[in-house]
Design a protein around this motif. Structure first.
Motif, short mmCIF file in Angstrom:
data_model
loop_
_atom_site.label_atom_id
_atom_site.label_comp_id
_atom_site.label_asym_id
_atom_site.label_seq_id
_atom_site.Cartn_x
_atom_site.Cartn_y
_atom_site.Cartn_z
N UNK A 114 0.72 -1.21 0.05
CA UNK A 114 -0.18 -0.11 -0.03
C UNK A 114 0.64 1.26 -0.02
N UNK A 115 0.06 2.42 -0.35
CA UNK A 115 0.92 3.56 -0.54
C UNK A 115 1.39 4.14 0.76
N UNK A 116 0.91 4.07 2.02
CA UNK A 116 1.28 4.64 3.37
C UNK A 116 2.36 4.08 3.63
N UNK A 117 2.43 2.80 3.56
CA UNK A 117 3.64 1.90 3.97
C UNK A 117 4.92 2.22 3.33
N UNK A 118 4.76 2.59 2.05
CA UNK A 118 5.72 2.65 1.08
C UNK A 118 6.24 4.15 1.16
N UNK A 119 5.46 5.14 1.23
CA UNK A 119 5.89 6.51 1.31
C UNK A 119 6.62 6.58 2.46
N UNK A 120 6.17 5.80 3.73
CA UNK A 120 6.67 5.88 5.17
C UNK A 120 8.19 5.47 5.27
N UNK A 121 8.36 4.42 4.26
CA UNK A 121 9.64 3.64 4.20
C UNK A 121 10.50 4.40 3.43
N UNK A 122 10.13 5.31 2.38
CA UNK A 122 10.75 6.36 1.50
C UNK A 122 11.17 7.47 2.55
N UNK A 123 10.38 7.96 3.29
CA UNK A 123 10.74 8.93 4.35
C UNK A 123 12.11 8.42 5.23
N UNK A 124 12.04 7.37 5.68
CA UNK A 124 13.07 6.75 6.61
C UNK A 124 14.19 6.70 5.77
N UNK A 125 14.13 5.85 4.40
CA UNK A 125 15.27 6.08 3.41
C UNK A 125 15.95 7.36 3.20
N UNK A 126 15.03 8.46 2.97
CA UNK A 126 15.73 9.76 2.69
C UNK A 126 16.42 10.14 4.11
N UNK A 127 15.74 9.87 5.17
CA UNK A 127 16.60 10.53 6.71
C UNK A 127 17.68 9.64 6.51
N UNK A 128 17.91 8.41 6.12
CA UNK A 128 19.14 7.71 6.41
C UNK A 128 20.17 8.12 5.53
N UNK A 129 19.83 8.37 4.31
CA UNK A 129 20.89 9.08 3.32
C UNK A 129 21.25 10.36 3.77
N UNK A 130 20.21 11.00 4.41
CA UNK A 130 21.29 12.50 4.60
C UNK A 130 22.02 12.45 5.73
N UNK A 131 21.91 11.36 6.67
CA UNK A 131 22.83 11.20 7.65
C UNK A 131 24.00 10.73 7.13
#
Length: 411
Positions: A383-400
């Motif tokens: 579903x969309x919600x889980x995928x967008x949430x995972x993408x947010x976590x991924x963006x945060x991880x890459x930013x670090x």
């Protein structure tokens, strides 16, 4: 005068006024993206209207593969464009392959949108020619722009991509609706010639390459640690910024936005913000640096993905908010990639700039394709919600991780 000093003066003479370089290269980048817009957006819509199956449409989209694997022939292109001890031939290389690209688009006009086999061949020639022009264009850009002006080079590249996509995927469809396939496609061919003219008609001012310049090769590129770390930087940044973008369009449709609203959003809003982000990027980079811009844009992308996740999870009926979130993502994406490719320009060797920069772009394309495939598979199941949430976590991880690349480059 030493040989090194002589080479430096020659390179300085080769670098023209920034405005002239931006206009000339910007026209080439727009022209390349016109072809991409026709293939990605315009042609699928025309084929579907003509009764083509989704399988046929998916098949013809394989013609964009040259953009993912252009690194394989980049050394040969660079050896022609910048021969060992000879005068650089950027304009000759671009004119040669540009003629193939224009000829292929004219062939598409004559073939028509329903003859799948011949049309695929013509579009493959156009795509291959366009990808090859990009190799020469990037090599010329790295050689021609001083370090402090590279943000403008990447503004031309990213802004050109947005404007070309708007022409090839927007104006092209409007012209087809009013004039039909053949006249509209011939207009696109004429547009390619007009866009390339400022670059091709400007005196080159090219200088001879050094006699001791090593032969251009992929092996030569991959031996250099700054290229290997640059490939890792591209892969991580693309994962943080792009991996979820495939889901945004379908999500907007499922959330109730009409095709007219989405089309207007893409044609006007996204293009305008993309151009603003690209052109503003050249100014911003000179003041705060590429790595800080990349970190900030990843942070904004994380917030955007979280906002999409909340709307999807709560099933909110908020079309205006969705459009605002989408536009924020588009502007951020353009600004971030201006910063990324400005940094990558500094890692490319002047001895084989087209090879090195093409490797970075191919990594971008390959990681994007793989990421979108995974996102599409996960979107159907989670579903969309889980995928967008995972993408947010991924963006945060890459930013670090971005500051580590900055420290390594400084060291």
């Amino acid at each position: 005068m030493s040989a090194a000093a002589g080479a430096a003066l020659a390179d300085a003479a080769h670098r023209g006024p920034v405005a002239r370089l931006v206009v000339g290269l910007g026209g080439l980048y727009v022209a390349q993206s016109v072809i991409g817009g026709v293939i990605f957006t315009g042609l699928p819509a025309v084929m579907r209207k003509s009764g083509a199956s989704l399988d046929d449409i998916a098949f013809i989209l394989l013609t964009v593969l040259p953009w993912s694997f252009k690194f394989l022939w980049a050394p040969a292109v660079e050896r022609f464009r910048s021969p060992h001890g000879g005068v650089r031939r950027s304009r000759s290389a671009i004119a040669l392959f540009g003629a193939f690209a224009v000829g292929a688009v004219i062939a598409c006009a004559l073939i028509g949108p329903t003859a799948l086999g011949p049309l695929t061949v013509a579009m493959m020639v156009a795509s291959f020619s366009s990808a090859t022009i990009d190799i020469a264009c990037d090599g010329h850009a790295v050689e021609s722009f001083a370090e402090r002006d590279r943000g403008w080079a990447n503004a031309a590249q990213v802004g050109g991509a947005y404007l070309g996509s708007a022409i090839g995927g927007g104006l092209f469809l409007v012209l087809i609706d009013h004039w039909g396939w053949q006249p509209a496609t011939l207009v696109m061919a004429c547009a390619l010639v007009a866009l390339a003219a400022p670059f091709l008609l400007t005196p080159d001012g090219a200088v001879a390459a050094r006699q001791d310049k090593p032969p251009q090769s992929l092996k030569q590129a991959l031996k250099r640690p700054e290229i290997r770390s640059g490939l890792a930087l591209v892969a991580l940044y693309v994962l943080g910024q792009k991996v979820s973008m495939l889901l945004v369009g379908p999500f907007l449709v499922d959330a109730g936005l009409s095709l007219t609203a989405i089309g207007t959003l893409n044609g006007l809003g996204v293009t305008a913000l993309g151009l603003a982000g690209a052109l503003g990027g050249g100014w911003i980079l000179r003041r705060i640096g590429a790595y800080r811009v990349m970190g900030w844009t990843l942070g904004i992308q994380m917030l955007v993905m979280l906002a999409f996740a909340v709307v999807a999870h709560l099933k909110l009926d908020a079309p205006v908010a969705l459009m605002a979130i989408y536009l924020a993502s588009a502007g951020t994406l353009a600004l971030g990639f201006v910063a990324l490719y400005s940094e990558l320009m500094g890692r490319a060797s002047l001895d084989q700039a087209g090879v090195d920069f093409t490797l970075f772009q191919s990594m971008d394309s390959i990681v994007s394709l793989v990421g979108w495939r995974i996102a599409g598979y996960a979107g159907d199941r989670l579903g969309y919600a889980a995928c967008f949430a995972a993408a947010a976590v991924l963006a945060l991880g890459v930013s670090t991780l971005i500051p580590r690349f900055a420290r390594a480059q400084a060291g």
